[in-house]
Design a protein around this motif. Structure first.
Motif, PDB file in Angstrom:
ATOM      1  N   GLN A 126     -60.953 108.066 112.555  1.00 12.76           N
ATOM      2  CA  GLN A 126     -61.850 108.983 113.259  1.00 12.76           C
ATOM      3  C   GLN A 126     -61.067 110.040 114.039  1.00 12.76           C
ATOM      4  OE1 GLN A 126     -64.232 107.386 116.500  1.00 12.76           O
ATOM      5  NE2 GLN A 126     -65.968 108.659 115.879  1.00 12.76           N
ATOM      6  N   GLN A 127     -59.908 109.670 114.570  1.00 11.30           N
ATOM      7  CA  GLN A 127     -59.088 110.643 115.287  1.00 11.30           C
ATOM      8  C   GLN A 127     -58.674 111.796 114.380  1.00 11.30           C
ATOM      9  OE1 GLN A 127     -55.830 108.869 117.487  1.00 11.30           O
ATOM     10  NE2 GLN A 127     -57.029 107.042 117.961  1.00 11.30           N
ATOM     11  N   LEU A 128     -58.550 111.513 113.082  1.00  7.48           N
ATOM     12  CA  LEU A 128     -58.185 112.560 112.125  1.00  7.48           C
ATOM     13  C   LEU A 128     -59.378 113.455 111.815  1.00  7.48           C
ATOM     14  CD1 LEU A 128     -56.054 110.363 109.687  1.00  7.48           C
ATOM     15  CD2 LEU A 128     -55.315 111.561 111.759  1.00  7.48           C
ATOM     16  N   THR A 129     -60.571 112.864 111.687  1.00  3.78           N
ATOM     17  CA  THR A 129     -61.759 113.684 111.413  1.00  3.78           C
ATOM     18  C   THR A 129     -62.089 114.568 112.613  1.00  3.78           C
ATOM     19  OG1 THR A 129     -63.339 111.974 112.144  1.00  3.78           O
ATOM     20  CG2 THR A 129     -62.658 111.938 109.826  1.00  3.78           C
ATOM     21  N   TRP A 130     -61.768 114.121 113.829  1.00  2.00           N
ATOM     22  CA  TRP A 130     -61.974 114.960 115.014  1.00  2.00           C
ATOM     23  C   TRP A 130     -61.157 116.254 114.934  1.00  2.00           C
ATOM     24  CZ3 TRP A 130     -61.353 110.499 119.082  1.00  2.00           C
ATOM     25  CH2 TRP A 130     -62.573 109.800 119.186  1.00  2.00           C
ATOM     26  N   ARG A 131     -60.065 116.213 114.200  1.00  2.00           N
ATOM     27  CA  ARG A 131     -59.230 117.409 114.034  1.00  2.00           C
ATOM     28  C   ARG A 131     -59.769 118.343 112.960  1.00  2.00           C
ATOM     29  NH1 ARG A 131     -53.625 116.668 115.944  1.00  2.00           N
ATOM     30  NH2 ARG A 131     -53.446 114.651 116.999  1.00  2.00           N
ATOM     31  N   GLY A 132     -60.866 117.946 112.310  1.00  2.00           N
ATOM     32  CA  GLY A 132     -61.429 118.760 111.246  1.00  2.00           C
ATOM     33  C   GLY A 132     -60.867 118.461 109.877  1.00  2.00           C
ATOM     34  N   TRP A 133     -60.109 117.384 109.769  1.00  2.00           N
ATOM     35  CA  TRP A 133     -59.506 117.027 108.490  1.00  2.00           C
ATOM     36  C   TRP A 133     -60.432 116.115 107.691  1.00  2.00           C
ATOM     37  CZ3 TRP A 133     -54.244 115.145 110.926  1.00  2.00           C
ATOM     38  CH2 TRP A 133     -53.595 116.241 111.526  1.00  2.00           C
ATOM     39  N   ALA A 134     -60.483 116.308 106.391  1.00  2.00           N
ATOM     40  CA  ALA A 134     -61.098 115.321 105.517  1.00  2.00           C
ATOM     41  C   ALA A 134     -60.128 114.164 105.327  1.00  2.00           C
ATOM     42  CB  ALA A 134     -61.442 115.948 104.168  1.00  2.00           C
ATOM     43  N   VAL A 135     -60.661 112.973 105.120  1.00  2.00           N
ATOM     44  CA  VAL A 135     -59.828 111.788 104.951  1.00  2.00           C
ATOM     45  C   VAL A 135     -60.287 111.029 103.710  1.00  2.00           C
ATOM     46  CG1 VAL A 135     -58.930 109.681 106.014  1.00  2.00           C
ATOM     47  CG2 VAL A 135     -59.536 111.628 107.456  1.00  2.00           C
ATOM     48  N   ALA A 136     -59.342 110.672 102.862  1.00  2.00           N
ATOM     49  CA  ALA A 136     -59.619 109.896 101.652  1.00  2.00           C
ATOM     50  C   ALA A 136     -58.898 108.565 101.772  1.00  2.00           C
ATOM     51  CB  ALA A 136     -59.142 110.651 100.412  1.00  2.00           C
ATOM     52  N   VAL A 137     -59.646 107.468 101.692  1.00  2.00           N
ATOM     53  CA  VAL A 137     -59.100 106.135 101.954  1.00  2.00           C
ATOM     54  C   VAL A 137     -59.224 105.284 100.701  1.00  2.00           C
ATOM     55  CG1 VAL A 137     -59.156 104.129 103.481  1.00  2.00           C
ATOM     56  CG2 VAL A 137     -59.915 106.361 104.339  1.00  2.00           C
ATOM     57  N   THR A 138     -58.107 104.975 100.083  1.00  2.00           N
ATOM     58  CA  THR A 138     -58.137 104.105  98.908  1.00  2.00           C
ATOM     59  C   THR A 138     -58.376 102.650  99.307  1.00  2.00           C
ATOM     60  OG1 THR A 138     -56.920 103.378  96.937  1.00  2.00           O
ATOM     61  CG2 THR A 138     -55.626 103.772  98.934  1.00  2.00           C
ATOM     62  N   ASP A 139     -59.042 101.913  98.425  1.00  2.00           N
ATOM     63  CA  ASP A 139     -59.169 100.460  98.582  1.00  2.00           C
ATOM     64  C   ASP A 139     -57.988  99.729  97.943  1.00  2.00           C
ATOM     65  OD1 ASP A 139     -61.621 100.617  99.894  1.00  2.00           O
ATOM     66  OD2 ASP A 139     -62.775 100.450  98.032  1.00  2.00           O
ATOM     67  N   TYR A 140     -57.128 100.446  97.244  1.00  5.03           N
ATOM     68  CA  TYR A 140     -56.042  99.882  96.442  1.00  5.03           C
ATOM     69  C   TYR A 140     -56.603  99.180  95.195  1.00  5.03           C
ATOM     70  CZ  TYR A 140     -53.299 100.349 100.823  1.00  5.03           C
ATOM     71  OH  TYR A 140     -52.704 100.801 101.976  1.00  5.03           O
ATOM     72  N   GLU A 141     -55.703  98.910  94.277  1.00  2.00           N
ATOM     73  CA  GLU A 141     -56.078  98.253  93.019  1.00  2.00           C
ATOM     74  C   GLU A 141     -56.613  96.844  93.290  1.00  2.00           C
ATOM     75  OE1 GLU A 141     -54.007  97.076  88.710  1.00  2.00           O
ATOM     76  OE2 GLU A 141     -52.764  97.718  90.401  1.00  2.00           O
ATOM     77  N   GLY A 142     -57.783  96.534  92.727  1.00  2.00           N
ATOM     78  CA  GLY A 142     -58.307  95.176  92.772  1.00  2.00           C
ATOM     79  C   GLY A 142     -59.060  94.811  94.029  1.00  2.00           C
ATOM     80  N   LEU A 143     -59.313  95.753  94.924  1.00  2.00           N
ATOM     81  CA  LEU A 143     -60.206  95.509  96.059  1.00  2.00           C
ATOM     82  C   LEU A 143     -61.456  96.357  95.842  1.00  2.00           C
ATOM     83  CD1 LEU A 143     -58.068  95.446  99.350  1.00  2.00           C
ATOM     84  CD2 LEU A 143     -59.375  93.578  98.331  1.00  2.00           C
ATOM     85  N   GLY A 144     -62.573  95.716  95.548  1.00  2.00           N
ATOM     86  CA  GLY A 144     -63.801  96.443  95.264  1.00  2.00           C
ATOM     87  C   GLY A 144     -63.956  96.826  93.814  1.00  2.00           C
ATOM     88  N   THR A 145     -62.991  96.515  92.996  1.00  6.47           N
ATOM     89  CA  THR A 145     -63.064  96.719  91.553  1.00  6.47           C
ATOM     90  C   THR A 145     -62.598  95.439  90.873  1.00  6.47           C
ATOM     91  OG1 THR A 145     -60.881  97.751  91.702  1.00  6.47           O
ATOM     92  CG2 THR A 145     -62.774  99.236  91.543  1.00  6.47           C
ATOM     93  N   PRO A 146     -62.908  95.265  89.585  1.00  3.10           N
ATOM     94  CA  PRO A 146     -62.541  94.010  88.923  1.00  3.10           C
ATOM     95  C   PRO A 146     -61.050  93.732  88.960  1.00  3.10           C
ATOM     96  CG  PRO A 146     -64.149  95.213  87.613  1.00  3.10           C
ATOM     97  CD  PRO A 146     -63.729  96.133  88.722  1.00  3.10           C
ATOM     98  N   GLY A 147     -60.727  92.446  88.996  1.00  5.04           N
ATOM     99  CA  GLY A 147     -59.339  92.018  89.012  1.00  5.04           C
ATOM    100  C   GLY A 147     -58.876  91.660  90.408  1.00  5.04           C
TER     101      GLY A 147
END
Length: 386
Positions: A126-147
């Motif tokens: 949230q501290q980054l979005t306060w600066r007006g930046w977009a943030v993209a957060v990966t779940d990494y391989e195998g978290l939330g997807t098969p495997g």
């Protein structure tokens, strides 16, 4: 007894800093391995809350996107794109953010916790979005997807972080634009992932306008980190990392090395998040859970060394920091990474946190690190302090 209470407190702090997610299970997504890394496979509106119900004036999408395994095969990974609703239109800076350890179960994924306000590393995001930046957060391989989650497998993590930035820029409804400046940020497991992304940028995703990488608490040498943690408060992370390596390299056949106790621990960890996993595994020695130590085997050593950092200089500046009192990742690993990168000509701003333990390090350095990244977004140059 005092040591045990301290260890439990550390485990609780890990959950606070590195996002033990709530009880919801992320949807399983699958797609044929076609298209290019960073292509968006699916997207659905979601929400971003650092605390339950806390408004953030953002829009968010849970996406799945194409990426690449540690072995170079195509895969699909999930993640979240978060954009401030501040009235600004058009391209804006994007941070591809790699979270610290959350666990091995799908319900631990950041994308599962953001809508509920239970992924507490969201407070740092949230501290980054306060600066007006977009943030993209990966779940990494195998978290939330098969495997299974390929936890602590550096190359797979680096791919996922870079492809998350590509996917965010390719998501039309996000309105970020395809050519805007990109920053990379992460700590602990996220430090490994962000450092790998920094090393891979010039060969894997050179079209991304990466301006700099902020990375801290980095397990730059997996063998030394495992030896440091065995029998210590972070011993559970060693078993999690063994399961993650086995997920990426099933030919390692982890099950052949585990005794009954070790198999029970690994099965338990695959179904729980970090605070419970760390508490369950703390103070276990590798010898307590194996019939023979896989770290002594040539194939395991070879694979673990494939996640070592420092063999290639990042082509963009790096802000690298490590707590001198880090109880989970040896300080010497961070110091050696600085030496390796500097020796290969990288621009590195190194910072020792004299009173920094593992969790307190990321909290204390959140604002100075983001300020450094803001300077890179503004086009300011840096010589580092190699």
């Amino acid at each position: 007894m005092l040591l045990r209470r301290t260890a439990v407190a550390v485990a609780a702090a890990l959950a606070a800093a590195f996002g033990a997610a709530g009880t919801g299970t992320a949807a399983a997504d699958d797609a044929p391995p076609a298209g290019s890394p960073g292509d968006v496979v699916s997207a659905a509106p979601t929400s971003f809350h650092p605390l339950p119900g806390q408004p953030t004036n953002t829009k968010a999408w849970r996406i799945t996107y194409r990426s690449t395994t540690a072995k170079g095969a195509p895969n699909v990974v999930s993640g979240t794109v978060i954009v401030p609703q501040d009235g600004r239109t058009g391209p804006r800076p994007l941070v591809t953010y790699a979270v610290g350890t959350v666990g091995l179960a799908d319900r631990c994924a950041p994308s599962a916790g953001f809508p509920k306000g239970t992924t507490l590393e969201a407070n740092l995001i949230q501290q980054l979005t306060w600066r007006g930046w977009a943030v993209a957060v990966t779940d990494y391989e195998g978290l939330g997807t098969p495997g299974d989650h390929t936890y602590a497998v550096g190359r797979a993590e680096g791919h996922a972080v870079l492809d998350m930035a590509r996917a965010a820029q390719r998501l039309p409804q996000a309105g970020i634009g395809r050519n805007g400046p990109v920053g990379i940020m992460g700590y602990s497991q996220g430090g490994q992932a962000s450092s790998w992304a920094a090393e891979l940028h010039d060969s894997y995703a050179p079209e991304l306008d990466v301006r700099g990488t902020v990375t801290g608490g980095v397990p730059a040498d997996m063998l030394k980190t495992a030896e440091f943690s065995s029998g210590n408060v972070g011993a559970g992370l060693v078993l999690m990392a063994a399961a993650g390596q086995n997920a990426a390299y099933p030919e390692l056949r982890l099950d052949q090395y585990l005794n009954d106790k070790g198999r029970r621990y690994v099965d338990f960890m695959k179904n729980n998040c970090v605070v419970i996993d760390v508490a369950a595994g703390m103070f276990q020695r590798i010898e307590d859970v194996t019939v023979r130590n896989p770290l002594h085997e040539a194939d395991w050593q070879r694979v673990l060394h494939q996640s070592d950092l420092g063999t290639h200089a990042p082509d963009r500046p790096v802000y690298l920091y490590h707590g001198l009192l880090d109880e989970l990742i040896p300080y010497g690993a961070g110091r050696q990474l600085r030496a390796d990168w500097c020796g290969r000509g990288a621009t590195v701003q190194w910072k020792t946190l004299p009173l920094g333990a593992h969790v307190t390090g990321v909290i204390a350095e959140a604002i100075p690190a983001a300020n450094w990244l803001a300077e890179r977004f503004a086009g300011a140059s840096t010589d580092g302090n190699c």
